[in-house]
Structure formats: structure tokens, C-alpha cells
Design a protein around this motif. Structure first.
Motif, PDB file in Angstrom:
ATOM      1  N   THR A   1      57.821   6.521 -42.189  1.00  0.00           N
ATOM      2  CA  THR A   1      56.790   6.350 -41.173  1.00  0.00           C
ATOM      3  C   THR A   1      56.408   7.696 -40.578  1.00  0.00           C
ATOM      4  O   THR A   1      57.202   8.640 -40.555  1.00  0.00           O
ATOM      5  N   LEU A   2      55.179   7.773 -40.073  1.00  0.00           N
ATOM      6  CA  LEU A   2      54.739   8.975 -39.376  1.00  0.00           C
ATOM      7  C   LEU A   2      55.561   9.152 -38.101  1.00  0.00           C
ATOM      8  O   LEU A   2      55.623   8.258 -37.265  1.00  0.00           O
ATOM      9  N   PHE A   3      56.206  10.285 -37.994  1.00  0.00           N
ATOM     10  CA  PHE A   3      57.053  10.641 -36.852  1.00  0.00           C
ATOM     11  C   PHE A   3      58.291   9.766 -36.743  1.00  0.00           C
ATOM     12  O   PHE A   3      58.989   9.787 -35.735  1.00  0.00           O
ATOM     13  N   GLY A   4      58.601   8.971 -37.792  1.00  0.00           N
ATOM     14  CA  GLY A   4      59.913   8.351 -37.901  1.00  0.00           C
ATOM     15  C   GLY A   4      60.165   7.123 -37.061  1.00  0.00           C
ATOM     16  O   GLY A   4      61.317   6.720 -36.900  1.00  0.00           O
ATOM     17  N   ASN A   5      59.125   6.461 -36.528  1.00  0.00           N
ATOM     18  CA  ASN A   5      59.375   5.236 -35.772  1.00  0.00           C
ATOM     19  C   ASN A   5      59.981   4.170 -36.683  1.00  0.00           C
ATOM     20  O   ASN A   5      59.577   4.012 -37.827  1.00  0.00           O
TER      21      ASN A   5
ATOM     22  N   CYS B   1      61.019  10.482 -41.331  1.00  0.00           N
ATOM     23  CA  CYS B   1      59.718  10.943 -40.841  1.00  0.00           C
ATOM     24  C   CYS B   1      58.893  11.535 -41.982  1.00  0.00           C
ATOM     25  O   CYS B   1      59.278  12.557 -42.570  1.00  0.00           O
ATOM     26  N   LEU B   2      57.762  10.913 -42.280  1.00  0.00           N
ATOM     27  CA  LEU B   2      56.900  11.401 -43.348  1.00  0.00           C
ATOM     28  C   LEU B   2      56.233  12.721 -42.979  1.00  0.00           C
ATOM     29  O   LEU B   2      55.940  13.536 -43.866  1.00  0.00           O
ATOM     30  N   VAL B   3      55.981  12.954 -41.701  1.00  0.00           N
ATOM     31  CA  VAL B   3      55.385  14.224 -41.278  1.00  0.00           C
ATOM     32  C   VAL B   3      56.354  15.370 -41.556  1.00  0.00           C
ATOM     33  O   VAL B   3      55.982  16.403 -42.122  1.00  0.00           O
ATOM     34  N   THR B   4      57.603  15.189 -41.179  1.00  0.00           N
ATOM     35  CA  THR B   4      58.602  16.238 -41.404  1.00  0.00           C
ATOM     36  C   THR B   4      58.780  16.505 -42.884  1.00  0.00           C
ATOM     37  O   THR B   4      58.802  17.666 -43.327  1.00  0.00           O
ATOM     38  N   LEU B   5      58.902  15.438 -43.681  1.00  0.00           N
ATOM     39  CA  LEU B   5      59.074  15.620 -45.124  1.00  0.00           C
ATOM     40  C   LEU B   5      57.890  16.369 -45.724  1.00  0.00           C
ATOM     41  O   LEU B   5      58.062  17.299 -46.524  1.00  0.00           O
ATOM     42  N   GLY B   6      56.681  15.964 -45.343  1.00  0.00           N
ATOM     43  CA  GLY B   6      55.507  16.591 -45.923  1.00  0.00           C
ATOM     44  C   GLY B   6      55.366  18.049 -45.547  1.00  0.00           C
ATOM     45  O   GLY B   6      55.074  18.903 -46.393  1.00  0.00           O
ATOM     46  N   LEU B   7      55.584  18.367 -44.275  1.00  0.00           N
ATOM     47  CA  LEU B   7      55.409  19.748 -43.845  1.00  0.00           C
ATOM     48  C   LEU B   7      56.597  20.624 -44.237  1.00  0.00           C
ATOM     49  O   LEU B   7      56.442  21.845 -44.344  1.00  0.00           O
ATOM     50  N   ASN B   8      57.754  20.033 -44.471  1.00  0.00           N
ATOM     51  CA  ASN B   8      58.836  20.800 -45.087  1.00  0.00           C
ATOM     52  C   ASN B   8      58.418  21.302 -46.474  1.00  0.00           C
ATOM     53  O   ASN B   8      58.757  22.419 -46.884  1.00  0.00           O
ATOM     54  N   LEU B   9      57.688  20.458 -47.220  1.00  0.00           N
ATOM     55  CA  LEU B   9      57.187  20.889 -48.527  1.00  0.00           C
ATOM     56  C   LEU B   9      56.191  22.035 -48.354  1.00  0.00           C
ATOM     57  O   LEU B   9      56.256  23.043 -49.064  1.00  0.00           O
ATOM     58  N   LEU B  10      55.251  21.871 -47.422  1.00  0.00           N
ATOM     59  CA  LEU B  10      54.260  22.927 -47.187  1.00  0.00           C
ATOM     60  C   LEU B  10      54.942  24.254 -46.885  1.00  0.00           C
ATOM     61  O   LEU B  10      54.523  25.307 -47.387  1.00  0.00           O
ATOM     62  N   ALA B  11      56.002  24.219 -46.076  1.00  0.00           N
ATOM     63  CA  ALA B  11      56.701  25.448 -45.686  1.00  0.00           C
ATOM     64  C   ALA B  11      57.353  26.135 -46.873  1.00  0.00           C
ATOM     65  O   ALA B  11      57.703  27.318 -46.789  1.00  0.00           O
ATOM     66  N   GLN B  12      57.526  25.409 -47.985  1.00  0.00           N
ATOM     67  CA  GLN B  12      58.117  25.983 -49.202  1.00  0.00           C
ATOM     68  C   GLN B  12      57.061  26.230 -50.279  1.00  0.00           C
ATOM     69  O   GLN B  12      57.388  26.472 -51.436  1.00  0.00           O
ATOM     70  N   GLY B  13      55.778  26.132 -49.888  1.00  0.00           N
ATOM     71  CA  GLY B  13      54.715  26.399 -50.845  1.00  0.00           C
ATOM     72  C   GLY B  13      54.437  25.260 -51.796  1.00  0.00           C
ATOM     73  O   GLY B  13      53.861  25.470 -52.874  1.00  0.00           O
ATOM     74  N   VAL B  14      54.827  24.029 -51.423  1.00  0.00           N
ATOM     75  CA  VAL B  14      54.586  22.848 -52.255  1.00  0.00           C
ATOM     76  C   VAL B  14      53.560  21.969 -51.550  1.00  0.00           C
ATOM     77  O   VAL B  14      53.715  21.652 -50.367  1.00  0.00           O
ATOM     78  N   ASP B  15      52.503  21.579 -52.259  1.00  0.00           N
ATOM     79  CA  ASP B  15      51.460  20.749 -51.667  1.00  0.00           C
ATOM     80  C   ASP B  15      52.011  19.351 -51.391  1.00  0.00           C
ATOM     81  O   ASP B  15      52.414  18.649 -52.322  1.00  0.00           O
ATOM     82  N   PRO B  16      52.021  18.900 -50.118  1.00  0.00           N
ATOM     83  CA  PRO B  16      52.528  17.556 -49.837  1.00  0.00           C
ATOM     84  C   PRO B  16      51.570  16.457 -50.292  1.00  0.00           C
ATOM     85  O   PRO B  16      51.932  15.283 -50.303  1.00  0.00           O
ATOM     86  N   GLU B  17      50.358  16.834 -50.667  1.00  0.00           N
ATOM     87  CA  GLU B  17      49.323  15.894 -51.109  1.00  0.00           C
ATOM     88  C   GLU B  17      48.959  14.889 -50.013  1.00  0.00           C
ATOM     89  O   GLU B  17      48.454  13.803 -50.282  1.00  0.00           O
TER      90      GLU B  17
END
Length: 568
Positions: free
Chosen positions: A276-280, A288-304
Motif C-alpha cells: 500500500t502507499l505509505f504502508g497503511n 510501503c510501496l512508496v518506500t520500495l519504489g523510491l529505494n529503487l530510484l535511489a539506486q538508479g533503477v526505474d520503479p516504473e
């Protein structure tokens, strides 16, 4: 030597470690995530059922529309057999043609015939749908809830799978996909979970082109993340027809390690993540899908998934859930890019300045240059944040934070020693009153300290002339304790001439350092001048701002003189 920890007196004997799995040749520790997994949002089902006040249809629509805009292609929209509200919402999505052609709506159902029938009824006319079947398989629930053995649990799953297939075949206008979850997977013996899942697959007969989703939920997070990864890797290795399965995980956060568990599960072979967005979610929440996605961005991986306006996402989720996103929540919280610590502020300020220099040298816009700034894992601007709140000043702050705000918010590039001096002024203010110093309040303090004073000395008008280009002669009209005076002086430049003129008043000013810069250009151009000088036994900075740089520099002298009249 450190003192030893003492026993806690808590009833440790009541608890026991969860069973591990023997996997000495595990491969996941040496892998890196190089591509985004498939994502499935369960905000509208798992997230919604965990709310004190479940979403109204209007709130559900806002969340659904947000998820579609962000790019989620699989969205679990409800539990229609368990709630008339959920049933009606699914019907609204289908009948109002609200589902984009490339999005599959997913619905959850228990493995009971009448509930499955109600589920299919809710989906009548849908273009694309995923029917998510589940029954609990854990040893504890087998014993205390269902009071049946393993064979009885397998029968429940198989009969449910048969009914799902039968109803799907009778409604061939919909592009059906099937998902099965052995609920409470983390409390289920891995070999038994494998047995149940394969029994369901035998009914659904998946193929490479029409794979089944096998979802392994940590309904209650029991494993450490590394053990969860071991179990996921073991499961994928031993699953028949692995190439006909989308292996999915659904981590919860009971141990506070949901994000780590999800990331390690992907390393271990999971293809898909539900969250879920923000882990509710129930209890401590879903991953948390936001954390997972932006963790990818921080490593140069497109979260799509497009997180480029994180504040709009947060506001919409808060509206839907009627719950605040904590200020320290990774990436989305109000304070996550904010530094109060003085050393952190100084490093961030220097990092941003170095980025500007490096980008200019490389001939690329700063927004395209590789991101390397201390304490900021990603550029706040990449997710729609400005730099305005990156550095905020309180009693823990130092010169770096003060200087950053004065430069970015008020265009004053303070010399280093002036940064130190003014930060001490701010420190005295926060020590006296506590709390944070906002940008407007900092400007008020700076103005009162360096710019506003007209006692005992104020500048009225200035006239300069040069003698053979070597010395400046200056006539200056001033107010001394409100009384007008005209002073005369000469020197090598306007400041030296003004300092000479001040000797008529018995004021001895010794200049040590001087800086100036433009504040603006065009018709309203202004300049700032900074002068460090000795007056009596004190060394002080003065600041002047004016449309004329000569006048600004003389105002800096006046600023220092007036400050010297205050108690030291």
C-alpha cells in the motif's frame, strides 16, 4: 570495559523462535535488484479494511484514480463478497467504465462457493480481472480456527479453485487471471504451503502464456528478512511449473522490517509485490510501496511508478485514509529532507554548491547531473519537493544552516566569518526562546541586528570625488544621535575615505575584510556589502544594502559602528 546487560525480567520463556529452513547454497545475498518487480496496490482492500473509518465511495474513487495515474497496472479494489459497499464500488468501476484498458482490477475472496459466486457477480462485464482466492494454512489456524488437518486445508483450497475456474469459463468475455494465497504463509510449514499451492495449480492448469499468481503473504510478519528470503528462494526452486507462475509476496510490518523483507524476497526470486502507499494496513501495516519504489530510484533503477509529485500523493492518501502520514515517513514525510543538525546543514550546503559547479563544468543542467549531496539520498526536486525546507534552523543548527537559508531565501551570500557571527546571534535567540527559526523570522533577526539601527549613527547623503585617480575625497552627511553633521575625509577608496571622516567623531574603525555581490539586476538592481572591522577592542561585521554599491559599502561601515555601540 562496558557494563554487561542485565536480564529484563520479561516472560521470555513464553516465546520461541520460528522454524528456519536449511538453504546453505542460497543465492540471494550476492544479487542486486536491477529492475522493478510487478506491483499490485492493495490500498482499497487490505488498506481500507484496516481503517477506523472505512473509505466512502468518493474517497475510494480518489485513491483508485491516483493509483491509475501513478502507473499501477494491478489494483486490488475490494472484498465484494464480504461487504455491500465493496460490491457496489466494484460495480461502479465496471459500469462507469472507470478502469483503464491496461489495468486489471483484483478482488479477494475466501475459498467458499457462495462467496466466490458473489465475487464473480461483482465483476460481471469487466474487461480484465484477477480473482484472488485464499484460505489460511498455518499450523496454528489449522488447530485453533479450522480444527482440521492438512488434508482438510488442501480440500478447501482445491474446491475453491475448481469453483473459480468453473465460473470464469462461464464468463469468457472477461480476461480472467487467477491468484492464490496460502494465508498466514509465514506460520505455515514451507513444504505444506508448497503442497497446497501446487494442488491449486493442478486445478487451474497455468501455462507460460497464462501464468497463475502464487502469492506468499507474511500475514503476520514472523521471519527475519533473511529467513523470509530463504523461504522464498526455496519455494521458487521447488515449485513445479515455476515458469508458469508469477511468484508474489505480500509483506506486513509486524516486526518493522516489511521493506527489508520485500526487497530481499525480490532478490530471492519474487516477481511481484503487493503493498500500500505509505504502508497503511492491519496492525503495523503493509509494506510501503512508496518506500520500495523510491529505494529503487535511489539506486538508479526505474520503479516504473511516477512519484514525481510526492506531496500530491501524500495529500490524496491522507484524504482517502483519514490518517496522517508521519513526518518522518521515508521520502513522503514532511521532514525527511530536512536537516536541523549544524554539521548536516553545512555538508548539504556545500554539496549543493559543489553540484552547481560540477554541472556547469560538465555543461549540463543541474537536474540532469548525477546526484551526490551528503545526507540526501535523492534530489527532493525529483519528487516534486523544493529546497526551501531542506535546511531548517533550531538550537541544534550551525552556521551552515543559517548561511543556506540566508542565501536561498534572501539572496545574501554571507562571508564565512559573518556566517559564524550571525549563527551565534541565532543560537542566542533559540537558546532563549527554543523552537525553530523560520525563514521570515531569521530575516527579521538579521535586519534588526545589521540593517535597521539608526542610532547612534545614520547615513544621509554621500558625495565623492577623486584626486588624480589616486585618492578619494568624500563629503558625507550623517545623523549623530539624530543631529545632522557633515563630515569630510580622504583615502584610497570610498571606505577608506569614510573611515577617515569618522575620526572627526572620535570613531576609530580598522577594516579587515570586505565582500560585495549583486542581489538583483535590471531596473531594481541592488547590491550587498559586508565589512569586517575592528572598533575599539571588538571585531564586528557590518552589512549594507543599496542600489549603489558605494552607498552599500558605507552603510556596512555604519552598521558595524552602530553594532559596536551595543553592549558586547
Amino acid at each position: 570495559m562496558p557494563m554487561p546487560q542485565q536480564p529484563s525480567a520479561m516472560p521470555v520463556q513464553r516465546y520461541h523462535p520460528y522454524t528456519s529452513i536449511h538453504l546453505p547454497d542460497r543465492t540471494w545475498p550476492d544479487k542486486r535488484i536491477s529492475a522493478a518487480p510487478l506491483w499490485c496496490s492493495v490500498d482499497l482492500r487490505d488498506g481500507n479494511q484496516a481503517l477506523i473509518d472505512p473509505m466512502t465511495p468518493a474517497r475510494k474513487r480518489r485513491i483508485f484514480q491516483l493509483l491509475c495515474r501513478l502507473g499501477y497496472k494491478e489494483i486490488e479494489v475490494g472484498f465484494p463478497s464480504a461487504s455491500q459497499t465493496d460490491f457496489d464500488f466494484v460495480r461502479e468501476l465496471v459500469e462507469s467504465d472507470m478502469v483503464p484498458d491496461d489495468v486489471s482490477i483484483q478482488v479477494l475472496t475466501q475459498a467458499r462457493d457462495h462467496l466466490i459466486e458473489r465475487t464473480f457477480e461483482s465483476l460481471h462485464g469487466a474487461r480484465r480481472a484477477i480473482v484472488h482466492l485464499y484460505n489460511s494454512t498455518s499450523a496454528l489456524q489449522r488447530r485453533v480456527v479450522f480444527r482440521t488437518d492438512r488434508e482438510g486445508i488442501v480440500d478447501i483450497a482445491v474446491e475453491g479453485a475448481r469453483h473459480v475456474r468453473k465460473l470464469a469459463e462461464a464468463a469468457s468475455d472477461t480476461d480472467w487471471r487467477f491468484e492464490y494465497s496460502p494465508e498466514s504463509f509465514t506460520g505455515t510449514e514451507p513444504e505444506f504451503a508448497l503442497e497446497v499451492c501446487e494442488a491449486v495449480m493442478d486445478v487451474w492448469e497455468p501455462t507460460v502464456d497464462r501464468p497463475t499468481i502464487i502469492n506468499l503473504p507474511s500475514t503476520v510478519e514472523m521471519y527475519t528478512p533473511n529467513l523470509y528470503a530463504d523461504v522464498i528462494e526455496w519455494f521458487g526452486r521447488n515449485l513445479r511449473q515455476r515458469d508458469a507462475v508469477v511468484l508474489s509476496v505480500h509483506p506486513h510490518n509486524d516486526r518493522g522490517t516489511g521493506v527489508a523483507a520485500a526487497e530481499l524476497a525480490v532478490l530471492a526470486g519474487a516477481d511481484r509485490v503487493e503493498g500500500t502507499l505509505f504502508g497503511n494496513g492491519e496492525r503495523t501495516g503493509n509494506v510501503c510501496l512508496v518506500t520500495l519504489g523510491l529505494n529503487l530510484l535511489a539506486q538508479g533503477v526505474d520503479p516504473e511508478i511516477n512519484f514525481s509529485d510526492i506531496d500530491e500523493i501524500r495529500r490524496t492518501v491522507e484524504y482517502g485514509n483519514q490518517l496522517p502520514v508521519p513526518e518522518r515517513h521515508p521520502y513522503g514525510g514532511a521532514l525527511v529532507f530536512t536537516a536541523f543538525s549544524g554539521s548536516h546543514q553545512d555538508a548539504i550546503k556545500k554539496g549543493l554548491e559543489a553540484m552547481e559547479v560540477d554541472a556547469e563544468a560538465a555543461g549540463v543542467p543541474i537536474g540532469e547531473h548525477p546526484w551526490h549531496v551528503p545526507y540526501l539520498p535523492i534530489d527532493p526536486r525529483d519528487i516534486g519537493r523544493s529546497y526551501e525546507a531542506v535546511i531548517r534552523v533550531n538550537s541544534q543548527s550551525g552556521k551552515g544552516g543559517v548561511a543556506y537559508i540566508m542565501k536561498t531565501e534572501h539572496a545574501l551570500d554571507l562571508p564565512r566569518r559573518l556566517q559564524i557571527e550571525f549563527s551565534q546571534v541565532i543560537q542566542a535567540y533559540t537558546d532563549a526562546g527554543g523552537g525553530e527559526v523560520a525563514s521570515k523570522e531569521m530575516w527579521r533577526i538579521f535586519e534588526a541586528e545589521y540593517l535597521a539601527a539608526r542610532e547612534p549613527f545614520a547615513l544621509n547623503s554621500v558625495h565623492t570625488s577623486s584626486a588624480a585617480g589616486e585618492t578619494d575625497a568624500l563629503t558625507v552627511n550623517v545623523y549623530v544621535d539624530g543631529v545632522p553633521r557633515t563630515l569630510h575625509g580622504t583615502g584610497n577608496g570610498p571606505i577608506a575615505a569614510f573611515v577617515d571622516a569618522l575620526t572627526e567623531l572620535g570613531i576609530d574603525v580598522r577594516g579587515y575584510d570586505y565582500h560585495e555581490h549583486a542581489l538583483s539586476s535590471g531596473g531594481d538592481a541592488r547590491a550587498a556589502a559586508y565589512l569586517e572591522c575592528g572598533i575599539g577592542d571588538r571585531v564586528l561585521w557590518g552589512v549594507g544594502i543599496d542600489a549603489n554599491i558605494v552607498t552599500a559599502s558605507l552603510k556596512a561601515v555604519v552598521s558595524a559602528v552602530n553594532r559596536s555601540a551595543k553592549p558586547g
